[in-house]
Write an enzyme that holds these catalytic residues in place. Structure first.
Site, PDB file in Angstrom:
ATOM      1  CB  SER A  98      -0.861  -0.024   1.264  1.00  0.00           C
ATOM      2  OG  SER A  98      -1.494   1.212   1.447  1.00  0.00           O
TER       3      SER A  98
ATOM      4  CE1 TYR B 173      -4.416  -2.178   5.211  1.00  0.00           C
ATOM      5  CE2 TYR B 173      -4.274   0.117   4.526  1.00  0.00           C
ATOM      6  CZ  TYR B 173      -4.510  -1.210   4.215  1.00  0.00           C
ATOM      7  OH  TYR B 173      -4.833  -1.569   2.926  1.00  0.00           O
TER       8      TYR B 173
HETATM    9  P1  NAD Z   1     -12.059  -5.750   0.366  1.00  0.00           P
HETATM   10  O1  NAD Z   1     -12.507  -5.621   1.781  1.00  0.00           O
HETATM   11  O2  NAD Z   1     -13.040  -5.488  -0.725  1.00  0.00           O
HETATM   12  O3  NAD Z   1     -11.431  -7.176   0.167  1.00  0.00           O
HETATM   13  C1  NAD Z   1     -10.773  -7.897   1.176  1.00  0.00           C
HETATM   14  C2  NAD Z   1     -11.302  -9.326   1.129  1.00  0.00           C
HETATM   15  O4  NAD Z   1     -10.560 -10.085   2.072  1.00  0.00           O
HETATM   16  C3  NAD Z   1     -12.788  -9.436   1.518  1.00  0.00           C
HETATM   17  O5  NAD Z   1     -13.493 -10.166   0.539  1.00  0.00           O
HETATM   18  C4  NAD Z   1     -12.751 -10.186   2.849  1.00  0.00           C
HETATM   19  O6  NAD Z   1     -13.861 -11.041   3.039  1.00  0.00           O
HETATM   20  C5  NAD Z   1     -11.459 -10.963   2.715  1.00  0.00           C
HETATM   21  N1  NAD Z   1     -10.929 -11.359   4.024  1.00  0.00           N
HETATM   22  C6  NAD Z   1     -10.916 -10.617   5.166  1.00  0.00           C
HETATM   23  N2  NAD Z   1     -10.387 -11.346   6.166  1.00  0.00           N
HETATM   24  C7  NAD Z   1     -10.049 -12.554   5.638  1.00  0.00           C
HETATM   25  C8  NAD Z   1      -9.481 -13.727   6.171  1.00  0.00           C
HETATM   26  N3  NAD Z   1      -9.137 -13.811   7.469  1.00  0.00           N
HETATM   27  N4  NAD Z   1      -9.303 -14.779   5.357  1.00  0.00           N
HETATM   28  C9  NAD Z   1      -9.646 -14.725   4.042  1.00  0.00           C
HETATM   29  N5  NAD Z   1     -10.211 -13.637   3.482  1.00  0.00           N
HETATM   30  C10 NAD Z   1     -10.408 -12.559   4.271  1.00  0.00           C
HETATM   31  O7  NAD Z   1     -10.788  -4.791   0.237  1.00  0.00           O
HETATM   32  P2  NAD Z   1      -9.967  -4.268  -1.020  1.00  0.00           P
HETATM   33  O8  NAD Z   1      -9.975  -2.801  -0.918  1.00  0.00           O
HETATM   34  O9  NAD Z   1     -10.372  -4.930  -2.273  1.00  0.00           O
HETATM   35  O10 NAD Z   1      -8.494  -4.741  -0.589  1.00  0.00           O
HETATM   36  C11 NAD Z   1      -7.782  -5.815  -1.164  1.00  0.00           C
HETATM   37  C12 NAD Z   1      -6.319  -5.675  -0.756  1.00  0.00           C
HETATM   38  O11 NAD Z   1      -5.796  -4.438  -1.261  1.00  0.00           O
HETATM   39  C13 NAD Z   1      -6.103  -5.629   0.761  1.00  0.00           C
HETATM   40  O12 NAD Z   1      -4.894  -6.285   1.073  1.00  0.00           O
HETATM   41  C14 NAD Z   1      -5.974  -4.143   1.044  1.00  0.00           C
HETATM   42  O13 NAD Z   1      -5.267  -3.933   2.231  1.00  0.00           O
HETATM   43  C15 NAD Z   1      -5.209  -3.713  -0.191  1.00  0.00           C
HETATM   44  N6  NAD Z   1      -5.258  -2.281  -0.519  1.00  0.00           N
HETATM   45  C16 NAD Z   1      -6.436  -1.630  -0.759  1.00  0.00           C
HETATM   46  C17 NAD Z   1      -6.417  -0.287  -1.108  1.00  0.00           C
HETATM   47  C18 NAD Z   1      -7.671   0.493  -1.391  1.00  0.00           C
HETATM   48  O14 NAD Z   1      -7.568   1.706  -1.659  1.00  0.00           O
HETATM   49  N7  NAD Z   1      -8.825  -0.136  -1.381  1.00  0.00           N
HETATM   50  C19 NAD Z   1      -5.197   0.398  -1.193  1.00  0.00           C
HETATM   51  C20 NAD Z   1      -4.025  -0.293  -0.930  1.00  0.00           C
HETATM   52  C21 NAD Z   1      -4.067  -1.622  -0.608  1.00  0.00           C
END
Ligand code: NAD
Length: 280
Positions: A164, A177
């Site tokens: 991130s 985070y």
């Molecule tokens: P999201 O919440 O839509 O997706 C995360 C998924 O992980 C969900 O479907 C959830 O059910 C699943 N999950 C949670 N705990 C779990 C567990 N213990 N075991 C298995 N699955 C589990 O979030 P997103 O925004 O699509 O994020 C995806 C990745 O990208 C994450 O690692 C997040 O930290 C990273 N990220 C997101 C952003 C952003 O701007 N959205 C930016 C940088 C990084």
């Protein structure tokens, strides 16, 4: 993009989520057989069904990335139904309110204040911090331990972690985070070195700011306008917009395919220039 992923088995944790479901679909479109793993089995199943309906090959598998037995069960299902893993994407991750301060800076008067909704650094709950470190770091390490054994000496094996922006420099309010994603970037470099003699490349994507369910209320108001934080982000993103999940797929496919065969241990920002801009 050439479809050099034909027949490869891709496993994506958190595949039921916003960013990773798009990644799963992009991999399937390139010919990969995709195992969509998620804590929420019904979401994983839904994504797999959408991929199948579009002519791809996918299965949805229930998996908790913090529970080794759950990961081992998922691994057995993937092995039986799709074969040994070639591409592992450690996508499950996220933040927790208990690891988040309510303010950007500490104000002296707030230290002992009992104000509703106020959470200073001194109020951070170790359980919340631990939850975030476990989900992001341990939740990437354990699936790697289970799935990467099949990848040893298997040509074209690739692991992608999800870092991130806050791994480069911490974002305000979210120390847990930020620290956990910094650990992911560091782990990516460590693992790339450790696996370099067995042919597994390890890289990470560092998404900038993508509007998803986790951050929607932080970045936008109910009427769709930007919050102060949302505005600050856009002002610091030279390209002047949030990312959309599709913005990640080009870099993802490049890192998964032969076009990056001499690339390992890198963390690639996909951020509209956020990490390049000093703010002035
Ligand atoms: P999201 O919440 O839509 O997706 C995360 C998924 O992980 C969900 O479907 C959830 O059910 C699943 N999950 C949670 N705990 C779990 C567990 N213990 N075991 C298995 N699955 C589990 O979030 P997103 O925004 O699509 O994020 C995806 C990745 O990208 C994450 O690692 C997040 O930290 C990273 N990220 C997101 C952003 C952003 O701007 N959205 C930016 C940088 C990084």
């Amino acid at each position: 993009m050439s479809s050099n992923l034909n027949g490869k088995v891709a496993v994506i944790t958190g595949g039921g989520g916003i960013l990773c479901s798009t990644m799963a679909k992009a991999l399937a479109k390139e010919g990969a057989k995709v195992a969509v793993l998620d804590l929420k089995a019904e979401n994983a199943e839904l994504v797999a069904q959408e991929i199948s309906a579009a002519g791809g090959v996918a299965i949805g598998v229930a998996c908790n990335v913090l529970d080794v037995n759950s990961i081992k069960d998922a691994h057995a299902i993937v092995l039986e139904k799709l074969g040994a893993c070639d591409i592992l994407i450690n996508g499950a991750g996220g933040n927790h309110p208990k690891g988040t301060t309510s303010g950007t800076h500490l104000i002296a008067e707030e230290v002992d204040a009992q104000t509703e909704g106020l959470r200073t650094f001194f109020d951070l709950d170790p359980e919340g911090i631990k939850f975030v470190f476990d989900l992001n770091f341990i939740g990437s390490l354990l699936p790697t331990q289970v799935f990467a054994k099949d990848m040893v000496s298997k040509p074209g094996s690739v692991i992608i972690n999800i870092s991130s922006m806050n791994a480069f420099r911490p974002l305000t309010k979210i120390p847990a985070y930020s620290g956990a994603k910094a650990a992911i970037s560091n782990f990516t470099q460590w693992l790339a070195t450790h696996f370099s003699k067995v042919g597994i490349r390890v890289n990470a994507l560092a998404p900038g700011f993508f509007l998803t369910e986790q951050n929607r209320t932080l970045l936008t108001n109910a009427d769709g306008s930007l919050t102060a934080r949302g505005n600050t982000i856009i002002e610091h993103t030279p390209m002047g917009r949030f990312g959309t999940a599709d913005d990640l797929t080009g870099t993802l496919l490049w890192l998964c395919g032969d076009g990056s065969e001499f690339v390992t241990g890198v963390v690639v920002p996909v951020d509209g220039g956020f990490s390049a801009f000093s703010g002035v």
